[in-house]
Design an enzyme around this catalytic site. Structure first.
Site, PDB file in Angstrom:
ATOM      1  N   ASP A  77       0.835  -1.213   0.000  1.00 26.30           N
ATOM      2  CA  ASP A  77       0.000   0.000   0.000  1.00 26.30           C
ATOM      3  C   ASP A  77       0.867   1.259   0.000  1.00 26.30           C
ATOM      4  O   ASP A  77       2.081   1.210   0.297  1.00 26.30           O
ATOM      5  CB  ASP A  77      -0.884  -0.045   1.258  1.00 26.30           C
ATOM      6  CG  ASP A  77      -2.213   0.670   1.081  1.00 26.30           C
ATOM      7  OD1 ASP A  77      -2.348   1.463   0.144  1.00 26.30           O
ATOM      8  OD2 ASP A  77      -3.120   0.425   1.913  1.00 26.30           O
TER       9      ASP A  77
ATOM     10  N   ASP B 109     -10.840   2.039  -3.318  1.00 28.87           N
ATOM     11  CA  ASP B 109     -11.472   1.746  -2.031  1.00 28.87           C
ATOM     12  C   ASP B 109     -12.987   1.836  -2.136  1.00 28.87           C
ATOM     13  O   ASP B 109     -13.699   1.529  -1.180  1.00 28.87           O
ATOM     14  CB  ASP B 109     -10.977   2.727  -0.959  1.00 28.87           C
ATOM     15  CG  ASP B 109      -9.636   2.290  -0.378  1.00 28.87           C
ATOM     16  OD1 ASP B 109      -9.245   1.125  -0.585  1.00 28.87           O
ATOM     17  OD2 ASP B 109      -8.975   3.112   0.275  1.00 28.87           O
TER      18      ASP B 109
END
Ligand code: DGJ
Length: 722
Positions: free
Chosen positions: A477, A547
């Site tokens: 990430d 997301d």
């Protein structure tokens, strides 16, 4: 195939359906003579009416054609300060402090195959016959700087790659101020510029605008390719559609700052340049040093945007994505993030795995929150050791493996929390510049991984976990943009090299990781899809797309992402979000890598049955979706009510169609015309057993009148050739 027409001084690059021609003109000026549909000709000089003077526009005094101006000619690799006032690809500051640059042809070579330009990510060939390469050496007579223009033309897809190797062969240091990878100069401005803009939870929204005189374009100076703009652009001839018309697609194989600049001049021609964003860039070259630009990918299609996308998809599946999971089936995963966020312990994760196993899921991924003292986003990035207060990692990994599931873990290696042991020990390891306190975002600083010692530390910490436990998957990430961009180790004359050195540091870490752990599946991520680019895909065969897991909003994101990136790259999960039922969520996620992002203990018995069906469908359609050709049948930017897409197998024997009704439509009649089938074959519709010709399905369409059941509902159709 690449040929040189010696008589006319033309270098010609051919792919199966496109041609690209470079002319060596007066005094060694290189001209971008043609790019488009494949031509049998090897001489296009008679077409070049653009080689004329422009009033007011100067030209280098040695050029003997006094009718010629670099300002209006199609320049192959335009430079700054020598009479071409449009966007330059190269600008070199010399010892005198000016940036006048002049490149002239010296020589060229043509050879089979494609050079390995590691550590930069790049397209590769497995057999030299798949591709031919041209290297043209050009030289600035005053500074001695050489620019080698390196092109590869693929023989199995309509792709040409280009990058530039700049060498300081002079006697004095120089500073590169712009060092772009690509320029194309097209003789018309009758194009729409298509780009993908966005933000966090709204990535890669398609935008289409007609070109106008002057400058237009996109860039990122955020330290990553970013959510805001993707390093992709297309020039679609006015009126081009999904399946018709000439389209040029451009994509940079790079995850850092980029620029795609387009300029239309007074003669209504179009220049597109692409490469590292010059805003916060300079590169010092001492005598003997060199700099290699990232690789740019060009695709030409005369079958509209769909044709362009399918070429990118095939090329990236075959020539960009690497490693075990290039071909091996990826495990169907469940991720803990939306299920638990930071609130988990060993038993909770074991319970997720146990329920998931009952549903047929194949891997548990433990997301953020397992390390240091991390119970929220305020601490511990950089402290990559297990938070033993909440987790017994050995017990967890063993239990999951004993259940027959694989196990995955989350890292954010390029970050450091101010509240961490690592920061207390090495406060100068965060990205910063002298005299300014670094800005904070999501409670974190960026770690200076342009430094080899910092990378060594992080890699060592990662190895300690990854070697001790059997980890099958890693999610990488990256959750903030970079400000105060600087490294404590860089001297002032190299300070502006920071951004490129940073991303090269990322690539170095990724390379070490994937080399040391070749069997581990690595998924890229950046707060959703903030670093969804071809550079990342070279290291990570799949990337978390967004997301935003709302299936209706996901449509725009996935349709946009599919402009350039294949289904096998798009991380897509079913979550507990309540906009639609589980069927639609599954049908939308099936387009991508597919997985779950929810607490399986909370599923109702009916929902569990749907999940089991989806797991079966994942396996049934795996090859078709991963390796088939995508057809965007109804795009959400064209229709506010319905979206539809299909995958057709390479042999045209299988077709899976998905339709989503975003908002209920009262239309009485809805015929959906399929694409990409063989008109002469007959196909059975699995749902009703009826047989139809490919011709009927494409030219008349499937009658879906009143087949969709309302807002947020979806439908799948599967056809198999008899
Ligand atoms: C951002 C990612 O996109 C999410 O999936 C999740 O991993 C969080 N970061 C964790 O902090």
């Amino acid at each position: 195939m690449i040929t040189f027409n010696e008589k006319n001084n033309i270098l010609k690059l051919d792919t199966p359906s496109s041609s690209y021609m470079i002319g060596i003109y007066n005094c060694g000026l290189l001209l971008n003579l043609y790019y488009g549909r494949r031509l049998p000709d090897n001489n296009v000089w008679p077409l070049s009416k653009r080689l004329q003077s422009a009033s007011f526009s100067p030209c280098a005094p040695d050029v003997t054609d006094k009718e010629f101006s670099t300002d209006v000619a199609p320049m192959e690799y335009p430079v700054n300060g020598r009479g071409d006032f449009r966007l330059a690809a190269l600008s070199v500051m010399n010892k005198d402090g000016n940036t006048v640059t002049d490149l002239r042809y010296v020589s060229h070579t043509i050879y089979k195959g494609k050079p390995d330009i590691s550590p930069l990510p790049h397209l590769y060939t497995e057999d030299p016959a798949q591709c031919d390469t041209l290297e043209i050496t050009t030289r600035d007579p005053y500074t001695g700087v050489e620019a080698v223009l390196i092109y590869s033309a693929f023989n199995d897809c309509d792709v040409i790659t280009k990058h530039v190797l700049i060498k300081n062969n002079g006697e004095n240091s120089v500073s590169l101020r712009r060092a772009l990878s690509l320029c194309v100069d097209l003789p018309t401005m009758d194009f729409d510029l298509i780009t993908l803009y966005g933000r966090h939870v709204k990535e890669r929204q398609l935008e289409r605008r007609p070109l106008a005189h002057g400058l237009q374009g996109i860039h990122s100076k955020r330290g990553a390719s970013s959510h805001s703009h993707n390093p992709f652009a297309a020039l679609a001839e006015t009126g081009a559609t999904e399946e018709h018309g000439d389209v040029y697609g451009f994509n940079l194989v790079y995850s850092g700052n980029f620029e795609i600049g387009v300029e239309c001049d007074h003669d209504a021609t179009t220049r597109l340049v692409m490469g590292i964003d010059p805003t916060d860039f300079a590169w010092h070259l001492s005598p003997g040093e060199s700099f290699r630009t990232p690789e740019a990918v060009m695709v030409f299609s005369n079958e509209g945007l769909g044709g362009m996308s399918r070429t990118f998809h095939r090329a990236y599946r075959t020539h960009l994505i690497r490693g075990r999971y290039k071909t091996e089936k990826r495990p169907l995963l469940i991720n803990s993030w939306e299920a638990a966020y930071f609130d988990f312990d060993t038993d909770k994760l074991i319970s997720f795995a146990a329920r998931a196993k009952e549903l047929g899921i194949e891997m548990l991924v433990m997301d953020d929150g397992w390390f240091g003292k991390r119970n929220d986003d305020t601490t511990s990035l950089g402290d990559w050791f297990v938070n033993t207060e909440k987790l017994d990692l050995a017990r967890l990994v063993n239990s999951v493996h004993e259940m027959g599931l694989k196990f995955g873990i989350w890292y954010e290696p390029e970050m450091i929390s101010p509240e961490s042991e690592l920061f207390r020990a090495h406060p100068d390891w965060c990205v910063h510049v002298p005299g300014r306190t670094p800005s904070i975002a999501r409670q974190q600083y960026v770690l200076d991984i342009s430094r080899a010692d910092v990378r060594e530390n992080i890699f060592g910490q990662m190895c300690a976990i990854l070697k001790k436990h059997k980890i099958d998957y890693l999610k990488w990430d990256f959750n903030r943009n970079i400000s105060e961009a600087g490294s404590a180790l860089l001297p002032p004359e190299r300070a502006q090299e920071f951004f490129h050195r940073f991303i090269m540091g990322t690539y170095d870490l990724l390379n070490r990781l994937t080399t040391e752990f070749p069997d581990m599946l690595v998924e890229g991520c950046s707060g959703g899809g903030g670093r969804f680019d071809a550079g990342a895909l070279y290291f990570t065969p799949q990337i978390w797309t967004s997301d935003n897991t709302d299936p209706i909003e996901r449509l725009m994101i996935q349709f946009g992402t599919s402009m350039c990136y294949p289904a096998s790259a798009m991380g897509a999960h079913v979550s507990a979000c309540d906009r639609t039922g589980y069927r639609t969520k599954g049908d939308v996620a099936l387009w991508g890598t597919f997985g779950y992002e929810l607490d399986p203990n909370k599923l109702s018995p009916e929902e569990k049955e749907i999940v089991k069906t989806q797991v079966a469908e994942y396996h049934k359609y795996y090859d078709l979706i991963r390796n088939g050709d995508l057809y965007r049948l109804i795009c959400p930017w064209d229709d506010a009510f319905r979206s539809a897409w299909s995958f057709v197998s390479g042999d045209k024997n299988e077709c899976l169609v998905t339709v989503v009704e975003m908002r209920k439509v009262q239309d009485a009649v809805f015929h959906l015309k399929l694409r990409g089938l063989d008109p002469g074959k007959y196909y059975i519709n699995e749902a009703d057993g009826e047989t139809y010709s490919g011709a009927l399905l494409m030219y008349a369409g499937v009658d879906l009148t009143q087949k969709l059941a309302g807002d947020g509902k979806s439908l799948k159709l599967y056809f198999r050739a008899k």
